[in-house]
Design a protein around this motif. Structure first.
Motif, PDB file in Angstrom:
ATOM      1  N   LYS B 164       0.550  -0.935  -0.052  1.00  0.00           N
ATOM      2  CA  LYS B 164       0.131  -0.137   0.294  1.00  0.00           C
ATOM      3  C   LYS B 164       0.953   1.544   0.541  1.00  0.00           C
ATOM      4  O   LYS B 164       1.653   1.116   0.667  1.00  0.00           O
ATOM      5  CB  LYS B 164      -0.634   0.281   0.951  1.00  0.00           C
ATOM      6  CG  LYS B 164      -2.086  -1.218   1.195  1.00  0.00           C
ATOM      7  CD  LYS B 164      -2.757  -1.228   2.564  1.00  0.00           C
ATOM      8  CE  LYS B 164      -1.922  -1.803   4.130  1.00  0.00           C
ATOM      9  NZ  LYS B 164      -2.219  -1.351   5.356  1.00  0.00           N
ATOM     10  N   LYS B 347      -2.063  10.244   7.059  1.00  0.00           N
ATOM     11  CA  LYS B 347      -3.528  10.345   7.474  1.00  0.00           C
ATOM     12  C   LYS B 347      -4.042   8.707   6.621  1.00  0.00           C
ATOM     13  O   LYS B 347      -5.403   8.633   7.083  1.00  0.00           O
ATOM     14  CB  LYS B 347      -4.055  11.591   7.155  1.00  0.00           C
ATOM     15  CG  LYS B 347      -3.715  12.586   8.368  1.00  0.00           C
ATOM     16  CD  LYS B 347      -4.551  13.640   8.281  1.00  0.00           C
ATOM     17  CE  LYS B 347      -4.779  14.467   9.476  1.00  0.00           C
ATOM     18  NZ  LYS B 347      -3.345  14.972  10.038  1.00  0.00           N
ATOM     19  N   LYS B 348      -3.273   8.224   5.876  1.00  0.00           N
ATOM     20  CA  LYS B 348      -3.867   7.562   4.731  1.00  0.00           C
ATOM     21  C   LYS B 348      -2.966   7.324   3.673  1.00  0.00           C
ATOM     22  O   LYS B 348      -1.937   7.340   3.087  1.00  0.00           O
ATOM     23  CB  LYS B 348      -4.521   9.350   3.657  1.00  0.00           C
ATOM     24  CG  LYS B 348      -6.093   8.294   2.998  1.00  0.00           C
ATOM     25  CD  LYS B 348      -7.550   9.261   1.842  1.00  0.00           C
ATOM     26  CE  LYS B 348      -8.077   8.970   1.381  1.00  0.00           C
ATOM     27  NZ  LYS B 348      -7.325   7.831   0.615  1.00  0.00           N
ATOM     28  N   TYR B 349      -3.536   6.057   3.279  1.00  0.00           N
ATOM     29  CA  TYR B 349      -3.012   5.017   1.912  1.00  0.00           C
ATOM     30  C   TYR B 349      -3.410   4.962   0.695  1.00  0.00           C
ATOM     31  O   TYR B 349      -4.723   5.790   0.774  1.00  0.00           O
ATOM     32  CB  TYR B 349      -2.924   3.653   2.155  1.00  0.00           C
ATOM     33  CG  TYR B 349      -2.257   2.579   3.610  1.00  0.00           C
ATOM     34  CD1 TYR B 349      -1.360   2.857   3.500  1.00  0.00           C
ATOM     35  CD2 TYR B 349      -3.348   2.475   4.882  1.00  0.00           C
ATOM     36  CE1 TYR B 349      -0.450   2.813   4.673  1.00  0.00           C
ATOM     37  CE2 TYR B 349      -2.703   2.700   5.500  1.00  0.00           C
ATOM     38  CZ  TYR B 349      -1.286   2.124   5.638  1.00  0.00           C
ATOM     39  OH  TYR B 349      -1.008   1.317   6.627  1.00  0.00           O
ATOM     40  N   TYR B 350      -2.431   5.681  -0.504  1.00  0.00           N
ATOM     41  CA  TYR B 350      -3.080   5.870  -1.914  1.00  0.00           C
ATOM     42  C   TYR B 350      -4.483   5.006  -2.123  1.00  0.00           C
ATOM     43  O   TYR B 350      -4.039   3.383  -2.132  1.00  0.00           O
ATOM     44  CB  TYR B 350      -2.287   5.904  -2.188  1.00  0.00           C
ATOM     45  CG  TYR B 350      -2.623   6.837  -3.722  1.00  0.00           C
ATOM     46  CD1 TYR B 350      -3.164   8.057  -3.668  1.00  0.00           C
ATOM     47  CD2 TYR B 350      -2.741   6.340  -5.047  1.00  0.00           C
ATOM     48  CE1 TYR B 350      -3.352   8.760  -5.111  1.00  0.00           C
ATOM     49  CE2 TYR B 350      -3.184   6.587  -6.496  1.00  0.00           C
ATOM     50  CZ  TYR B 350      -3.558   7.620  -6.356  1.00  0.00           C
ATOM     51  OH  TYR B 350      -4.052   8.443  -7.469  1.00  0.00           O
ATOM     52  N   ASN B 351      -5.062   5.416  -2.804  1.00  0.00           N
ATOM     53  CA  ASN B 351      -6.246   5.462  -3.066  1.00  0.00           C
ATOM     54  C   ASN B 351      -7.532   3.719  -2.116  1.00  0.00           C
ATOM     55  O   ASN B 351      -7.861   2.753  -2.336  1.00  0.00           O
ATOM     56  CB  ASN B 351      -6.241   4.284  -4.353  1.00  0.00           C
ATOM     57  CG  ASN B 351      -6.156   5.117  -5.421  1.00  0.00           C
ATOM     58  OD1 ASN B 351      -7.171   6.207  -5.853  1.00  0.00           O
ATOM     59  ND2 ASN B 351      -5.766   4.792  -6.162  1.00  0.00           N
ATOM     60  N   ARG B 352      -6.769   4.057  -1.345  1.00  0.00           N
ATOM     61  CA  ARG B 352      -7.747   3.385   0.383  1.00  0.00           C
ATOM     62  C   ARG B 352      -8.428   4.490   0.932  1.00  0.00           C
ATOM     63  O   ARG B 352      -8.396   5.662   1.506  1.00  0.00           O
ATOM     64  CB  ARG B 352      -7.061   3.029   1.512  1.00  0.00           C
ATOM     65  CG  ARG B 352      -5.552   1.602   0.719  1.00  0.00           C
ATOM     66  CD  ARG B 352      -6.246   0.848  -0.178  1.00  0.00           C
ATOM     67  NE  ARG B 352      -5.474   0.051  -0.457  1.00  0.00           N
ATOM     68  CZ  ARG B 352      -4.524  -1.376  -0.134  1.00  0.00           C
ATOM     69  NH1 ARG B 352      -5.291  -2.358   0.230  1.00  0.00           N
ATOM     70  NH2 ARG B 352      -3.838  -1.839  -1.420  1.00  0.00           N
ATOM     71  N   GLU B 353     -10.090   4.327   1.420  1.00  0.00           N
ATOM     72  CA  GLU B 353     -10.399   4.382   2.717  1.00  0.00           C
ATOM     73  C   GLU B 353      -9.878   5.203   4.248  1.00  0.00           C
ATOM     74  O   GLU B 353      -8.990   3.729   4.241  1.00  0.00           O
ATOM     75  CB  GLU B 353     -11.739   3.735   3.247  1.00  0.00           C
ATOM     76  CG  GLU B 353     -12.779   3.581   2.011  1.00  0.00           C
ATOM     77  CD  GLU B 353     -13.322   4.886   1.910  1.00  0.00           C
ATOM     78  OE1 GLU B 353     -14.184   5.785   3.162  1.00  0.00           O
ATOM     79  OE2 GLU B 353     -13.816   5.184   0.988  1.00  0.00           O
ATOM     80  N   ALA B 354      -9.810   6.383   4.336  1.00  0.00           N
ATOM     81  CA  ALA B 354      -9.493   6.927   5.006  1.00  0.00           C
ATOM     82  C   ALA B 354      -9.613   6.106   6.696  1.00  0.00           C
ATOM     83  O   ALA B 354     -11.334   5.754   6.552  1.00  0.00           O
ATOM     84  CB  ALA B 354      -8.456   8.545   5.477  1.00  0.00           C
ATOM     85  N   SER B 355      -9.003   5.857   7.790  1.00  0.00           N
ATOM     86  CA  SER B 355      -9.216   5.247   8.120  1.00  0.00           C
ATOM     87  C   SER B 355     -10.014   6.637   9.771  1.00  0.00           C
ATOM     88  O   SER B 355      -9.750   7.602   9.582  1.00  0.00           O
ATOM     89  CB  SER B 355      -8.454   4.736   9.548  1.00  0.00           C
ATOM     90  OG  SER B 355      -8.939   4.717  11.101  1.00  0.00           O
ATOM     91  N   ASP B 356     -10.825   6.170  10.427  1.00  0.00           N
ATOM     92  CA  ASP B 356     -11.594   7.156  11.167  1.00  0.00           C
ATOM     93  C   ASP B 356     -11.253   7.338  12.461  1.00  0.00           C
ATOM     94  O   ASP B 356     -11.724   7.378  13.214  1.00  0.00           O
ATOM     95  CB  ASP B 356     -13.085   6.953  10.721  1.00  0.00           C
ATOM     96  CG  ASP B 356     -13.892   5.648  10.788  1.00  0.00           C
ATOM     97  OD1 ASP B 356     -12.819   4.929  11.740  1.00  0.00           O
ATOM     98  OD2 ASP B 356     -15.248   5.168  11.482  1.00  0.00           O
TER      99      ASP B 356
END
Lengths: 487, 487
Positions: B164, B347-356
């Motif tokens: 990822k 904050k985020k992996y590319y093309n994946r949902e960000a975790s809340d």
């Protein structure tokens, strides 16, 4: 929402529990762990009184021992802390308390009466610092900061119009501390002395550096050159923040001695500085860092770095690493308004529209040299326009004060039929000095162009200053009126 | 939108124009001003090729001389820079290039062929670093950063599932550099040596520190203990970042000598470290700072501070000043998953949902002691559950590797009727070492509880590692299968 960081004092209490956080000049010491515990106790007390996240509370106190813990307690309580200048009159205080919508006022014992007078017609609950309950028991306090949340409000001096409350976020204070560290470096043995009031951003920012860096500070009630020299020579102080008049007093007290090797920085703020003073300091091995900053920039935003301190005497240096600074002018050496931008710059005054300009207009005039070093010239509104030429009072005042017997000088423009405006000088003389205008005029001949030389001189007992001790030039002419009345 | 700061390299070129930014180990030097000019030239070239703000570009190169300027050029061009691991196969590279939607691929000359193979079926334009035009003429480049804008993407090792892309903002890298400075201090004479690849966050973060602090770095093509020792003893290097195997090689090369006084920090990352190695380092006056971090935290997020380095051997210390770190457990010393939070955390992996979730779940196991010091135990998914007990391969490997003749050890769980799972050991031995299982078992008797001792031993020529050189424990059993086939 901004980035979140853990409460800086919790962090230091965890990382450096037994390191001295604050040393009073009488020798009393509090460690980071003790300071955390004390601040949390006060925060529990504030909660007990009804202070909640976002509640506006005000502090009216000199640099008392309890003040640092109260300031940290405010952040544990999540309050917005309004820092009041102790030199204000009850009427001025009342204006700020009302304007800032303060719900709780906390005072030192000595200022309790003034606080009561100020708040008597306002819906404000007032307590002395000692009255905050210390046995309230634990309650939920803020353990992390959102860097975008507002922490403090400080009123700008307001030399014209009503004072405005500058809102500082946690991020403003944090970024201010960080950019100073990037400029000065950060050594394990650093110790910063606080001799400025904590209700001004210059003093407050040192308290912030202490918790952001985990650095010991020595904390003084009032300025005392003897104690400061002892702190530097005997207690390992490496940094002191001062304004010009303090530097002068330190130099006078120092005599022929030189500062010790470990002393790293005399941070000098608060306006233009006479060059001879900087030269005297250099002779005594005092590394003076001239700075430029204001309440809106959470203290310094430009600083003259060590490697250029002597080469660029009189300059306020270059913008700190996260800051941008422009002069609204076409080319190098041309004077224009100073514009600034950066994460330490306050975004808004309380209850005023936020500006939509990318840069904050400081109202100060300055120029940059070919290497980008800033020279602050004067306030925009104090400029005298004489026969089409811009004349800067600060430049004239600097020369006038170097004349023997002159303690301080103020210059402002007065109407003149031929030139539009011309400079008028107001001088405070040392006792028993005989005033000789001809000598002064000869003295100025090779120092100031003709159009800059005062057309008239007034000898006055003191200059008009505001609560921040800044010269209020627009009140100089009225001084003569008063004077006349008295005659 | 986040806070805006001026381009860090412009800032250093202004503040420290003639200071060495990068020294190659062959002695070649580039100042901050030269580096800025070179990086801007390359950025103009990138613009000429069609790279715009937000364009995804990839770099496939070893630690070549041109790489630092290219990395800075990417930020001047406002590109999102995908850093590719040079150890990947063309098929693995193709996956990342496609997944990251890369439009331009830049390679060193030596990796041109591999790049072409990887990108042959993709709509990607490929150039060698040398092919970027240097005479494109000035064009508009980015002169400030929004700290919330994405700067780099690095793929996580992907020991399970597809790799990822970790997205790092300018703010992630900036905060990482700042929190390291708050932890270690910042001295005018600091010099950091880069012997880790720049495509990993451990190496990349040193390049960021250089421009955030205005610090000289020495930059090496490949790890060479002789050159590193020279840099430390003769060229004033104060900081080196290493992984365990490098520290071992440095110690072997050092012999009976001790590190010089000016050397401030050996930053040790990349997983659990055998205690005897730390003790050897302490004897040689090497201040080892064990750290904990990963690509997602933009390098270290916890570090063992100098004052506790010896007292807490084996610990990865406490979270850095702007970071929070929790162990998902009920009490001290209880092992649980490590959770982290802070402005350096992606904050985020590319093309994946960000975790809340407020905290990032690292997938690592650890515990904290009564003073809040972190001890990293192992990866969650590598834990062996044997008769209801949690068994951590890393602990067993650490003991096995201290047995004479063992170069390295890998441990994983294998099915067992009675216990569910039991540990199996895979050892790489020094040449001409005779394997004696009984001796090993005696050796372990007082070092490991019975349920932790391996039920079976395999002598293998090497351990399976991924492109980041990390041991892939789930592939250990297949090693024996392969081995069997070979027999």
């Amino acid at each position: 929402m901004g980035e979140k960081i853990p409460h800086w004092l919790d962090k230091q209490a965890e990382t450096n529990p037994n390191k001295t956080a604050i040393r009073q000049s009488d020798g009393e010491i509090v460690t980071f762990k003790e300071l955390r515990n004390e601040s949390r106790q006060i925060a529990y007390g504030l909660r007990g009184l009804g202070v909640r996240k976002g509640t506006h509370i005000a502090l009216l106190a000199e640099n008392h021992k309890e003040v640092p813990a109260f300031i940290h307690a405010s952040s544990y309580a999540g309050a917005v802390l309004v820092l009041l200048n102790t030199r204000l009159t009850p009427a001025e205080l009342a204006f700020q308390l009302e304007d800032a919508e303060v719900q709780f006022l906390f005072t030192s014992n000595s200022l309790k009466g003034r606080g009561e007078e100020a708040s008597q017609h306002l819906p404000i609950r007032q307590y002395s610092l000692e009255e905050i309950p210390r046995d309230a028991g634990e309650s939920d306090v803020e353990e992390e900061f959102d860097l975008d949340d507002v922490y403090t409000m400080m009123y700008t001096s307001g030399t014209t119009g009503n004072p405005k409350a500058v809102m500082h976020t946690y991020g403003n204070h944090w970024h201010s501390a960080i950019s100073s560290a990037l400029n000065m470096g950060l050594h394990e043995e650093d110790q910063w002395l606080v001799c400025l009031p904590l209700f001004h951003v210059g003093g407050f920012s040192i308290l912030m550096k202490s918790v952001v860096y985990g650095m010991t500070i020595e904390y003084m009630g009032t300025f005392d050159e003897k104690i400061i020299q002892e702190a530097i020579f005997e207690r390992g102080i490496t940094h002191v923040s001062v304004v010009t008049v303090m530097l002068r007093r330190l130099l006078d007290h120092l005599g022929e001695a030189s500062y010790p090797e470990h002393f790293r920085c005399m941070l000098l703020g608060g306006g233009p500085v006479p060059k001879p003073l900087l030269e005297r300091a250099a002779e005594r091995r005092i590394p003076v860092f001239q700075t430029y900053g204001m309440t809106e920039t959470s203290s310094q935003i430009a600083t003259l770095d060590p490697s250029s301190a002597l080469r660029k005497l009189g300059s306020a240096g270059r913008p700190l690493s996260t800051a941008q600074l422009l002069v609204d002018a076409e080319k190098e050496y041309e004077v224009g308004e100073i514009l600034v931008r950066g994460p330490m710059v306050s975004k808004k005054y309380y209850n005023r529209e936020a500006s939509d300009e990318a840069f904050f207009r400081t109202g100060d005039l300055g120029y940059k040299d070919e290497e980008g070093f800033l020279y602050v010239v004067d306030r925009v509104k104090d400029v005298i326009i004489s026969g089409g030429e811009n004349v800067y009072p600060a430049e004239i005042e600097s020369v006038l004060s170097s004349f023997p017997g002159v303690i301080e000088a103020g210059v402002t423009g007065i109407a003149n039929e031929k030139w539009g405006e011309v400079p008028a000088a107001f001088l405070v003389l040392e006792e028993h000095t005989l005033w000789n205008q001809e000598e002064m005029e000869r003295f100025l001949e090779d120092k100031l162009a003709k159009y800059k030389r005062p057309h008239v001189y007034h000898i006055v007992p003191e200059l008009p200053r505001n609560a921040s001790n800044k010269l209020v030039r627009r009140r100089l002419p009225s001084l003569v009126e008063e004077h006349k009345d008295e005659c």
